[in-house]
Structure formats: C-alpha cells, structure tokens
Design an enzyme around this catalytic site. Structure first.
Site, PDB file in Angstrom:
ATOM      1  N   LYS A  26       0.840  -1.200   0.000  1.00  0.00           N
ATOM      2  CA  LYS A  26       0.000   0.000   0.000  1.00  0.00           C
ATOM      3  C   LYS A  26       0.876   1.252   0.000  1.00  0.00           C
ATOM      4  CE  LYS A  26      -3.926  -1.800   2.725  1.00  0.00           C
ATOM      5  NZ  LYS A  26      -4.982  -1.594   1.717  1.00  0.00           N
ATOM      6  N   ARG A  28     -10.335 -11.586   2.153  1.00  0.00           N
ATOM      7  CA  ARG A  28     -11.173 -12.658   1.603  1.00  0.00           C
ATOM      8  C   ARG A  28     -10.443 -13.995   1.625  1.00  0.00           C
ATOM      9  NH1 ARG A  28     -11.809  -9.375  -3.923  1.00  0.00           N
ATOM     10  NH2 ARG A  28     -11.450  -7.711  -2.408  1.00  0.00           N
TER      11      ARG A  28
HETATM   12  N1  BES Z   1      -8.079  -3.762   4.442  1.00  0.00           N
HETATM   13  C1  BES Z   1      -8.251  -3.373   3.088  1.00  0.00           C
HETATM   14  C2  BES Z   1      -9.559  -2.625   2.859  1.00  0.00           C
HETATM   15  C3  BES Z   1      -9.655  -1.245   3.451  1.00  0.00           C
HETATM   16  C4  BES Z   1      -9.133  -0.166   2.787  1.00  0.00           C
HETATM   17  C5  BES Z   1     -10.348  -1.053   4.613  1.00  0.00           C
HETATM   18  C6  BES Z   1      -9.268   1.104   3.300  1.00  0.00           C
HETATM   19  C7  BES Z   1     -10.494   0.217   5.134  1.00  0.00           C
HETATM   20  C8  BES Z   1      -9.951   1.291   4.479  1.00  0.00           C
HETATM   21  C9  BES Z   1      -8.276  -4.575   2.171  1.00  0.00           C
HETATM   22  O1  BES Z   1      -7.511  -5.662   2.569  1.00  0.00           O
HETATM   23  C10 BES Z   1      -7.791  -4.142   0.831  1.00  0.00           C
HETATM   24  O2  BES Z   1      -6.707  -3.663   0.755  1.00  0.00           O
HETATM   25  N2  BES Z   1      -8.631  -4.308  -0.188  1.00  0.00           N
HETATM   26  C11 BES Z   1      -8.300  -3.915  -1.503  1.00  0.00           C
HETATM   27  C12 BES Z   1      -8.830  -4.977  -2.441  1.00  0.00           C
HETATM   28  C13 BES Z   1      -8.348  -4.843  -3.856  1.00  0.00           C
HETATM   29  C14 BES Z   1      -6.845  -5.047  -3.915  1.00  0.00           C
HETATM   30  C15 BES Z   1      -9.048  -5.868  -4.692  1.00  0.00           C
HETATM   31  C16 BES Z   1      -8.948  -2.577  -1.783  1.00  0.00           C
HETATM   32  O3  BES Z   1     -10.060  -2.337  -1.319  1.00  0.00           O
HETATM   33  O4  BES Z   1      -8.319  -1.761  -2.444  1.00  0.00           O
HETATM   34 ZN    ZN Z   2      -5.460  -5.480   1.965  1.00  0.00          ZN
END
Ligand code: BES
Ligand code: ZN
Ligand code: ZN
Length: 510
Positions: free
Chosen positions: A280, A354
């Site tokens: 990230k 997931r």
């Molecule tokens: N934990 C994150 C989701 C999240 C992001 C929660 C911001 C709260 C605030 C999750 O694991 C994630 O990073 N999801 C990705 C999925 C994508 C790579 C398909 C997302 O939402 O960008």
């Molecule tokens: Zn994530």
C-alpha cells in the site's frame, strides 16, 4: 461510567450537571416553551434570557451551559433539532454531546431529564436506552498509552420525575441491559485500538482464551502447525510474510435454549495490512492496524451474547494473520488451496481479507453446520467509496436474514445498507487457473465482487456479509463529521448491531 435510573426530577437531584433536551423552534415564536419552565426556574431566569437572545436555538450538536445561581451545579441545554425529524439516534448523539461538553470541566455526576427526550415515536424506553448508550459510548477514551486524562462524568442517570415514576421497574432493567451492551462496545474498542506490535494474531487468540475462561465459553485456537494439517492454506499464505504466525480462533457459546438456531459469526482479523508484496502507499497505512476490527467485533459479540444469555447458539470465528511483505510472503501469481479444497488465484496480495475468511467460512460451515453465517470484515476500500465511512455495507442474498439485520440496525443506530449480489459479480471472480481469483480484472463493484468471492466458501448456508471498512474506526479528519459517541480510533462497529440481532432471534429453529 456508571449509568442508572432515578425517580426524582433531574433538576431537584443534586448532580453536578442536569441535561435537558431542547427542540428547535419552528417559526418566529420567541417565547420560552412551557416544557423549559422548570429549567428556567432552576437557572433563576437565565435560560429565558438566553432564549430571548437566541443563544439557545435547539439545533443539533448545540450545548449551552448555564450555572445555577443557587450554586447547585449546572444546567445543560442540548439541541435535539426539529421535532418532526426526531429519532432515538438524535437522543444517542445528544447524550454523547453532553458528556463530551463536560469532559475536563469538573462535573462528576450528570442527570438527564427523561421527559425532555420523549416525543412522537420515541418512547421513554427508547429514549432511556439511547441516553445510556450515547453517554457510555461518548465518554470512552483509549487511555492505555496516555499518562494524563482530563477526567469527565463518572456517574450519569436518567431521571423519571413524578410523571414516569410508574415505569421505574421496566426502565431500570432496560437501562441495565443497554449498559451491558455499551460496555461490551468499549471493551471491543480497547482491543481494536491496540497497535499491531501488541495485538498479534497470538495475542488476539489469548484475548479469546481469557474471555472464554471468564464466561465459560469453549475456545479452540489453531496454530500454524495445526492450520497446515487442516489445509488452511489461505491463513498460512496471508500470514506467511510475518514473524507473528496466523491463528484461527473458534469460540462456542452454547445458547440459552436446547433446540435453538446456530449462528456463526466470522471476523477478518488482519492485525496489520501493509498490502504485502502488493504494498500500500505510505499515507495512512498506520490505520491498517484496524484491519482486525471484524475479528475483534466477533469477540465483543460473543461476550455480549454470553453476558445477555441470548437464545441461539453462537459460534465465533476469528481469522487472524498479519499481512507483511518479506522473503516468505505470498505473492501475486500464487495459487492457494483453502480448508474446503477450493483454490484461489492470488492476483493482489492486498486483497488478503477474503483469503483468510475463505478458511474461516469453509471451516465453520463444515464443522458446525450453522443455520446462518454472518461475517464482519474491513474488506474493501470500495465499500467506503460506495457508502461512506459511517455505514456498513450488507450483502445478503437471504431476505429473512437481511431483514433481521436491517431491523437490528434501525433499533441500535448502527447504520447498514443492503447491496445486491448478481451473477455478474460472480462471473468477475472466476479464474482461468483456479476456482476463484482474489482480485478482478476490471475494477468495478469492489465490495460486491469481494462478496461474490466469499459466497463461494459458504455454499448454500444463509449468509450475510457486513463490509465494515468505513465504519470500523474514526480518524482525526473524519472525526468532526461523525457522531460524538464514536470517538477517535476504533468504534466497535457491529457489536451493538449483531448483539441486537441475536437477542431478537426466536428461540426455535425455523
Ligand atoms: N483492508 C483493506 C480494505 C480497506 C481499505 C479497509 C481502506 C479500510 C480502508 C483490504 O484488505 C484491501 O486492501 N482491499 C483492496 C482490495 C483490492 C486489492 C481488490 C482494496 O479495497 O483496495
Ligand atoms: Zn489489503
Ligand atoms: Zn485488509
């Protein structure tokens, strides 16, 4: 904070502060509403003066503090907004506004005048519960890493006065129950607020063991060796990059009746989500310590269920792992085999929630045959984009379960919104290489494709997915837009909602 019921008038009790609700005036009438006559008398006419000057308007979030000339403490007037738009949630927010206004101001005891918060469809029981809820949640501070605190209200009560003294018994038990629920939320926040160096997967497992001991729940913790034997490739893959190995935690509350339903509650417990190899950006990455909020909510829900002795049997599942990049981390391109033998093509290591839930959902369905499954997860950024950061996203193909959760949402003031799940979303998560892919080729409907992915691991069991990515915590920027009862940091979102749902579930199957 202690919260109780008192039969006296709030203004005749000797609390450090008495809080009276005020509706916004509609029209030009600048006479003091008769309902405020007692409060005006207590302030020796100061209130009438303030009212005339339009200092007190009754607008939401408005708190006016007046000092009693007789030296018997303060009178707080808290705005309730328009009478026509009054709900129990307005009361919950107002109570938190009052408690917050008194923080660090030397008031230790607080008396709410119940009658001023009862209007239209908001009954005295709804108002009393909301006052307890808002006060307790609003007074919360995460103090573990602070050496100083300003102090605030320690004891609050809702005052019935003569008119409502006959309701004392029923209101006392309702308030006591609400106090237990709100206290469970604070307990949940205290764990969810812990940073990732402390709240490792093993630490979350330990919290579950301690809770199990205290409440007589059966708790089983699977460590990385057992997970390997069980074939939980999802948890092992996601947790593989960290020196803190993954844990799958199962808590069993037996239920209050013999032939009750079995409800499984499954939570995403990523103790830190760096994104892994698909790392990230640096900005706000620190907030990803809250990525365990779903699993911690499961702990709080089990604690509430056991304390309130709800009718259904409840199985809690916490899928705990830390998502970090390293030489042993899982990578894009890997194929992971989960507990129920289904395979996942990993295309983005940041879509890890997931992947761990796949094991937890598959396990609980296979081992416990629950009548229904509810999962809670800070799963997608797409949820926050779609619904905002104060609301949960509900994906639930089963109408009965969905309606039950929506009713609980309305009753508790934890907002959720139901979203669709169609074959289009299911199509998007199919993989050429494996059964499913963890990230789609086109970036559309991210909350719903994540749900379509999870559905694969639940099979035919009625299931509800709560994406709580937005509502699970409050940051310093979003704080000013959120209700005062949410505070900074973890909110404990989902605990009040699911606890209410479990309380409302009938005692028999069917
Ligand atoms: N934990 C994150 C989701 C999240 C992001 C929660 C911001 C709260 C605030 C999750 O694991 C994630 O990073 N999801 C990705 C999925 C994508 C790579 C398909 C997302 O939402 O960008
Ligand atoms: Zn994530
Ligand atoms: Zn995550």
């Amino acid at each position: 904070m202690k919260f109780g019921v008192d039969r006296r008038e709030a203004l005749s009790a000797s609390a450090d502060a008495a809080a009276v609700g005020v509706f916004e005036v509609e029209g030009k009438d600048d006479r003091l509403p008769p309902s405020l006559a007692l409060a005006d008398k207590a302030t020796g006419g100061l209130l009438a003066g303030a009212w005339k000057r339009r200092e007190v308007k009754g607008k939401k979030r408005e708190v006016t503090v007046l000092h009693r000339p007789d030296g018997r403490g303060r009178v707080l007037l808290v705005g309730l907004g328009a009478r026509s738009q009054f709900t129990a949630d307005v009361v919950r927010r107002a109570a938190a506004d009052v408690v917050r206004a008194l923080r660090g101001k030397g008031a230790r005891t607080l008396a709410f005048q119940l009658g001023s918060y009862v209007e239209g469809s908001v009954t005295s029981s709804m108002a009393a519960r909301a006052l307890a809820d808002g006060s307790i949640l609003g007074a919360y501070e995460f103090l573990r890493y602070r050496t100083t605190t300003e102090g605030g209200v320690e004891e609050a009560s809702v005052h019935l006065g003569e008119d409502r003294s006959s309701e004392e018994r029923s209101l006392t038990s309702e308030v006591a129950e609400q106090t237990v629920i709100a206290e469970n939320v604070l307990w949940t926040r205290d764990i969810a607020n812990l940073p990732a160096d402390t709240a490792t997967p093993e630490r979350l497992a330990e919290e579950a063991r301690v809770l199990g001991k205290a409440l007589g729940l059966k708790v089983t913790v699977f460590d990385e060796k057992q997970l390997a034997k069980m074939g939980c490739g999802g948890l092992l893959a996601v947790g593989g990059g960290s020196v803190h190995p993954p844990r799958l935690v199962i808590l069993e509350y037996p239920g209050g009746t013999r032939r009750g339903r079995t409800v499984a509650v499954v939570g995403k417990g990523i103790t830190f989500d760096s994104g892994g190899i698909s790392i990230k950006p640096a900005a706000r990455m620190s907030e990803m310590k809250f990525d365990k909020s779903g699993a911690v909510a499961v702990l709080g829900i089990l604690r509430a269920a056991a304390t309130l002795k709800v009718a259904p049997r409840v199985i809690g599942v916490m899928c705990c792992a830390e998502n970090l990049p390293s030489g042993s981390a899982y990578r894009p391109g890997d194929v992971v085999r989960t507990y129920n033998q289904k395979t996942i093509e990993i295309l983005n290591t940041d879509a890890e929630g997931r992947v761990v839930l796949a094991d937890g959902l598959g396990y609980v369905v296979d081992q416990f045959h629950p009548d229904e499954v509810i999962d809670l997860a800070t799963l997608t950024g797409a949820q926050v984009v779609a619904l905002g950061d104060d609301m949960g996203g509900l994906v639930c193909p089963d109408d009965r379960l969905a309606n039950g959760l929506l009713m609980a949402s309305a009753a508790t003031g934890e907002p959720i919104w139901r979203m669709p799940l169609t074959d289009y979303h299911r199509e998007l998560v199919k993989s050429d290489l494996a059964d499913v892919r963890n990230s789609t080729e086109i970036a559309v409907a991210g909350m719903l494709t994540a749900a379509a992915f999870l559905e694969t691991f639940v099979g035919k069991t009625p299931w509800a997915h709560l994406d709580i990515a937005g509502a699970a915590w409050v940051n310093p920027v979003t704080r000013k837009y959120q209700p005062t009862y949410q505070n900074l940091g973890a909110t404990g979102f989902g605990v009040r909602l699911v606890a209410r749902y479990l309380q409302d579930l009938g005692t028999s199957k069917g």
